[in-house]
Design a protein around this motif. Structure first.
Motif, PDB file in Angstrom:
ATOM      1  N   ASN A  92       0.837  -1.204   0.000  1.00  0.00           N
ATOM      2  CA  ASN A  92       0.000   0.000   0.000  1.00  0.00           C
ATOM      3  C   ASN A  92       0.870   1.251   0.000  1.00  0.00           C
ATOM      4  O   ASN A  92       1.637   1.486   0.939  1.00  0.00           O
ATOM      5  CB  ASN A  92      -0.912  -0.005   1.237  1.00  0.00           C
ATOM      6  N   ALA A  93       0.747   2.055  -1.070  1.00  0.00           N
ATOM      7  CA  ALA A  93       1.519   3.307  -1.159  1.00  0.00           C
ATOM      8  C   ALA A  93       0.622   4.514  -0.911  1.00  0.00           C
ATOM      9  O   ALA A  93       0.991   5.641  -1.243  1.00  0.00           O
ATOM     10  CB  ALA A  93       2.194   3.408  -2.523  1.00  0.00           C
ATOM     11  N   THR A  94      -0.570   4.283  -0.352  1.00  0.00           N
ATOM     12  CA  THR A  94      -1.499   5.383  -0.088  1.00  0.00           C
ATOM     13  C   THR A  94      -1.612   5.622   1.425  1.00  0.00           C
ATOM     14  O   THR A  94      -1.004   4.913   2.234  1.00  0.00           O
ATOM     15  CB  THR A  94      -2.894   5.062  -0.652  1.00  0.00           C
ATOM     16  N   THR A  95      -2.437   6.585   1.791  1.00  0.00           N
ATOM     17  CA  THR A  95      -2.675   6.882   3.220  1.00  0.00           C
ATOM     18  C   THR A  95      -3.918   6.158   3.735  1.00  0.00           C
ATOM     19  O   THR A  95      -4.281   6.316   4.909  1.00  0.00           O
ATOM     20  CB  THR A  95      -2.861   8.408   3.405  1.00  0.00           C
ATOM     21  N   ARG A  96      -4.556   5.370   2.898  1.00  0.00           N
ATOM     22  CA  ARG A  96      -5.765   4.655   3.299  1.00  0.00           C
ATOM     23  C   ARG A  96      -5.391   3.337   3.977  1.00  0.00           C
ATOM     24  O   ARG A  96      -4.810   2.442   3.376  1.00  0.00           O
ATOM     25  CB  ARG A  96      -6.657   4.381   2.071  1.00  0.00           C
ATOM     26  N   GLY A  97      -5.706   3.236   5.257  1.00  0.00           N
ATOM     27  CA  GLY A  97      -5.353   2.041   6.015  1.00  0.00           C
ATOM     28  C   GLY A  97      -6.180   0.833   5.627  1.00  0.00           C
ATOM     29  O   GLY A  97      -7.358   0.941   5.300  1.00  0.00           O
ATOM     30  N   GLY A  98      -5.563  -0.336   5.664  1.00  0.00           N
ATOM     31  CA  GLY A  98      -6.254  -1.590   5.398  1.00  0.00           C
ATOM     32  C   GLY A  98      -6.487  -1.887   3.924  1.00  0.00           C
ATOM     33  O   GLY A  98      -7.076  -2.924   3.580  1.00  0.00           O
ATOM     34  N   LEU A  99      -6.042  -1.014   3.024  1.00  0.00           N
ATOM     35  CA  LEU A  99      -6.300  -1.205   1.597  1.00  0.00           C
ATOM     36  C   LEU A  99      -5.533  -2.396   1.031  1.00  0.00           C
ATOM     37  O   LEU A  99      -6.053  -3.141   0.203  1.00  0.00           O
ATOM     38  CB  LEU A  99      -5.936   0.074   0.836  1.00  0.00           C
ATOM     39  N   ALA A 100      -4.315  -2.601   1.493  1.00  0.00           N
ATOM     40  CA  ALA A 100      -3.514  -3.718   1.002  1.00  0.00           C
ATOM     41  C   ALA A 100      -4.144  -5.058   1.386  1.00  0.00           C
ATOM     42  O   ALA A 100      -4.228  -5.978   0.566  1.00  0.00           O
ATOM     43  CB  ALA A 100      -2.092  -3.625   1.540  1.00  0.00           C
ATOM     44  N   GLN A 101      -4.601  -5.164   2.640  1.00  0.00           N
ATOM     45  CA  GLN A 101      -5.194  -6.421   3.090  1.00  0.00           C
ATOM     46  C   GLN A 101      -6.495  -6.714   2.351  1.00  0.00           C
ATOM     47  O   GLN A 101      -6.762  -7.859   1.949  1.00  0.00           O
ATOM     48  CB  GLN A 101      -5.460  -6.352   4.591  1.00  0.00           C
ATOM     49  N   LYS A 102      -7.305  -5.700   2.157  1.00  0.00           N
ATOM     50  CA  LYS A 102      -8.570  -5.879   1.446  1.00  0.00           C
ATOM     51  C   LYS A 102      -8.326  -6.349   0.011  1.00  0.00           C
ATOM     52  O   LYS A 102      -9.015  -7.244  -0.491  1.00  0.00           O
ATOM     53  CB  LYS A 102      -9.351  -4.567   1.454  1.00  0.00           C
ATOM     54  N   THR A 103      -7.339  -5.740  -0.642  1.00  0.00           N
ATOM     55  CA  THR A 103      -7.019  -6.108  -2.024  1.00  0.00           C
ATOM     56  C   THR A 103      -6.444  -7.519  -2.091  1.00  0.00           C
ATOM     57  O   THR A 103      -6.758  -8.300  -3.000  1.00  0.00           O
ATOM     58  CB  THR A 103      -6.025  -5.106  -2.629  1.00  0.00           C
ATOM     59  N   ALA A 104      -5.598  -7.869  -1.112  1.00  0.00           N
ATOM     60  CA  ALA A 104      -5.010  -9.206  -1.073  1.00  0.00           C
ATOM     61  C   ALA A 104      -6.089 -10.273  -0.895  1.00  0.00           C
ATOM     62  O   ALA A 104      -6.034 -11.343  -1.523  1.00  0.00           O
ATOM     63  CB  ALA A 104      -3.991  -9.281   0.057  1.00  0.00           C
ATOM     64  N   ASP A 105      -7.077  -9.993  -0.047  1.00  0.00           N
ATOM     65  CA  ASP A 105      -8.158 -10.952   0.165  1.00  0.00           C
ATOM     66  C   ASP A 105      -8.944 -11.200  -1.129  1.00  0.00           C
ATOM     67  O   ASP A 105      -9.324 -12.338  -1.438  1.00  0.00           O
ATOM     68  CB  ASP A 105      -9.106 -10.436   1.256  1.00  0.00           C
ATOM     69  N   GLU A 106      -9.162 -10.138  -1.886  1.00  0.00           N
ATOM     70  CA  GLU A 106      -9.893 -10.287  -3.147  1.00  0.00           C
ATOM     71  C   GLU A 106      -9.078 -11.079  -4.169  1.00  0.00           C
ATOM     72  O   GLU A 106      -9.621 -11.929  -4.894  1.00  0.00           O
ATOM     73  CB  GLU A 106     -10.256  -8.913  -3.708  1.00  0.00           C
ATOM     74  N   LEU A 107      -7.784 -10.820  -4.237  1.00  0.00           N
ATOM     75  CA  LEU A 107      -6.922 -11.565  -5.160  1.00  0.00           C
ATOM     76  C   LEU A 107      -6.886 -13.047  -4.779  1.00  0.00           C
ATOM     77  O   LEU A 107      -6.845 -13.922  -5.654  1.00  0.00           O
ATOM     78  CB  LEU A 107      -5.507 -10.987  -5.150  1.00  0.00           C
ATOM     79  N   LYS A 108      -6.899 -13.319  -3.498  1.00  0.00           N
ATOM     80  CA  LYS A 108      -6.885 -14.711  -3.039  1.00  0.00           C
ATOM     81  C   LYS A 108      -8.150 -15.430  -3.485  1.00  0.00           C
ATOM     82  O   LYS A 108      -8.114 -16.605  -3.883  1.00  0.00           O
ATOM     83  CB  LYS A 108      -6.753 -14.750  -1.516  1.00  0.00           C
ATOM     84  N   ASN A 119       2.952  -2.069   3.874  1.00  0.00           N
ATOM     85  CA  ASN A 119       3.091  -0.748   3.247  1.00  0.00           C
ATOM     86  C   ASN A 119       4.192  -0.800   2.195  1.00  0.00           C
ATOM     87  O   ASN A 119       5.131  -1.605   2.276  1.00  0.00           O
ATOM     88  CB  ASN A 119       3.422   0.307   4.303  1.00  0.00           C
ATOM     89  N   ALA A 120       4.118   0.082   1.228  1.00  0.00           N
ATOM     90  CA  ALA A 120       5.114   0.134   0.154  1.00  0.00           C
ATOM     91  C   ALA A 120       6.439   0.693   0.677  1.00  0.00           C
ATOM     92  O   ALA A 120       6.459   1.457   1.649  1.00  0.00           O
ATOM     93  CB  ALA A 120       4.595   1.002  -0.981  1.00  0.00           C
ATOM     94  N   PRO A 121       7.559   0.338   0.056  1.00  0.00           N
ATOM     95  CA  PRO A 121       8.859   0.903   0.448  1.00  0.00           C
ATOM     96  C   PRO A 121       8.920   2.397   0.178  1.00  0.00           C
ATOM     97  O   PRO A 121       8.091   2.952  -0.540  1.00  0.00           O
ATOM     98  CB  PRO A 121       9.855   0.124  -0.415  1.00  0.00           C
ATOM     99  N   LYS A 122       9.908   3.071   0.750  1.00  0.00           N
ATOM    100  CA  LYS A 122      10.007   4.530   0.680  1.00  0.00           C
ATOM    101  C   LYS A 122      10.010   5.083  -0.738  1.00  0.00           C
ATOM    102  O   LYS A 122       9.459   6.149  -0.998  1.00  0.00           O
ATOM    103  CB  LYS A 122      11.261   4.995   1.417  1.00  0.00           C
ATOM    104  N   LEU A 170       2.167  -5.937  -6.299  1.00  0.00           N
ATOM    105  CA  LEU A 170       1.112  -5.021  -6.697  1.00  0.00           C
ATOM    106  C   LEU A 170       1.182  -3.857  -5.707  1.00  0.00           C
ATOM    107  O   LEU A 170       0.819  -4.009  -4.537  1.00  0.00           O
ATOM    108  CB  LEU A 170      -0.260  -5.681  -6.645  1.00  0.00           C
ATOM    109  N   ILE A 171       1.707  -2.730  -6.168  1.00  0.00           N
ATOM    110  CA  ILE A 171       1.861  -1.544  -5.317  1.00  0.00           C
ATOM    111  C   ILE A 171       0.697  -0.610  -5.603  1.00  0.00           C
ATOM    112  O   ILE A 171       0.570  -0.075  -6.706  1.00  0.00           O
ATOM    113  CB  ILE A 171       3.210  -0.849  -5.590  1.00  0.00           C
ATOM    114  N   ILE A 172      -0.149  -0.406  -4.600  1.00  0.00           N
ATOM    115  CA  ILE A 172      -1.373   0.369  -4.784  1.00  0.00           C
ATOM    116  C   ILE A 172      -1.072   1.865  -4.739  1.00  0.00           C
ATOM    117  O   ILE A 172      -0.430   2.362  -3.806  1.00  0.00           O
ATOM    118  CB  ILE A 172      -2.401   0.009  -3.691  1.00  0.00           C
ATOM    119  N   GLY A 173      -1.546   2.605  -5.762  1.00  0.00           N
ATOM    120  CA  GLY A 173      -1.330   4.046  -5.843  1.00  0.00           C
ATOM    121  C   GLY A 173      -2.559   4.839  -5.427  1.00  0.00           C
ATOM    122  O   GLY A 173      -3.629   4.283  -5.145  1.00  0.00           O
TER     123      GLY A 173
END
Length: 206
Positions: A92-108, A119-122, A170-173
């Motif tokens: 997750n490269a955004t300020t929205r919390g939990g977005l990476a986990q939600k997206t990962a669950d859907e991909l699964k 979170n995404a690297p710097k 998959l780095i979320i923008g």
């Protein structure tokens, strides 16, 4: 000459039959020349028309081979992996919390294997204005990345030659609105794994 025939006067009779034979020889040569020229011209015309037919046939054959080559599935397309063979790190490269986990669950749910979820690297954190970036090793350019790309069509694909392993990121923008609809993603996967053959019209033209 003796007998009843006498030659009188001071002029000798002319030999006219010899002159006629000379004219006949000239006419004969002229006719032979004309016939030769006509025969040569006919042969040239035959060669021209025959050569044109061969060239047309060769061109048509080349076009058919080219069309068939374009219609044939490429080796890279035939080797495209299925979602269960692709491991995805969701970052997750955004300020929205939990977005990476939600997206990962859907991909699964769609069959993908999930790796890291964080979170995404710097170098990417809060720096991606688009929907996201798909990142993987060089070998994934024609395998895993296109498969993951069916789930997020607006994402940019990148490769890293120094990267090891087979997993992709998959780095979320900031522009991320969600993954593609399941039906659309499945259709895109089907097209990727099995490109359409040549149409009936193209086959008939050959």
């Amino acid at each position: 000459m003796g007998g009843q025939y006498k030659i009188t006067g001071d002029k000798y009779p002319r030999m006219r039959p010899a002159r006629r034979r000379g004219r006949l020889a000239v006419v004969t040569v002229a006719c032979a020349t004309v016939l030769g020229v006509l025969g040569w011209g006919t042969l040239q015309l035959i060669d021209v028309f025959t050569g044109g037919d061969k060239a047309s046939a060769a061109g048509a054959a080349t076009h058919c081979r080219s069309t068939a080559a374009k219609a044939s599935p490429s080796p890279a397309a035939a080797a495209v992996p299925k979602p269960p063979q692709v491991t995805v790190n969701v970052l997750n490269a955004t300020t929205r919390g939990g977005l990476a986990q939600k997206t990962a669950d859907e991909l699964k749910k769609r069959g993908f294997r999930i790796g890291d979820v964080s979170n995404a690297p710097k170098e990417y954190d809060k720096k991606l204005a688009g929907a996201g970036v798909l990142l993987g090793p060089s070998a994934s350019a024609k395998t895993s990345l296109p498969v993951l790309g069916t789930q997020l069509p607006g994402a940019e694909s990148r490769t890293d030659a120094a990267r090891k392993g087979t997993a992709v990121d998959l780095i979320i923008g900031k522009g991320f609105k969600g993954l593609a609809k399941r039906a659309d993603a499945d259709a895109a996967l089907a097209r990727l794994a099995a490109p359409q053959p040549a149409s009936a019209a193209e086959k008939k033209s050959c």
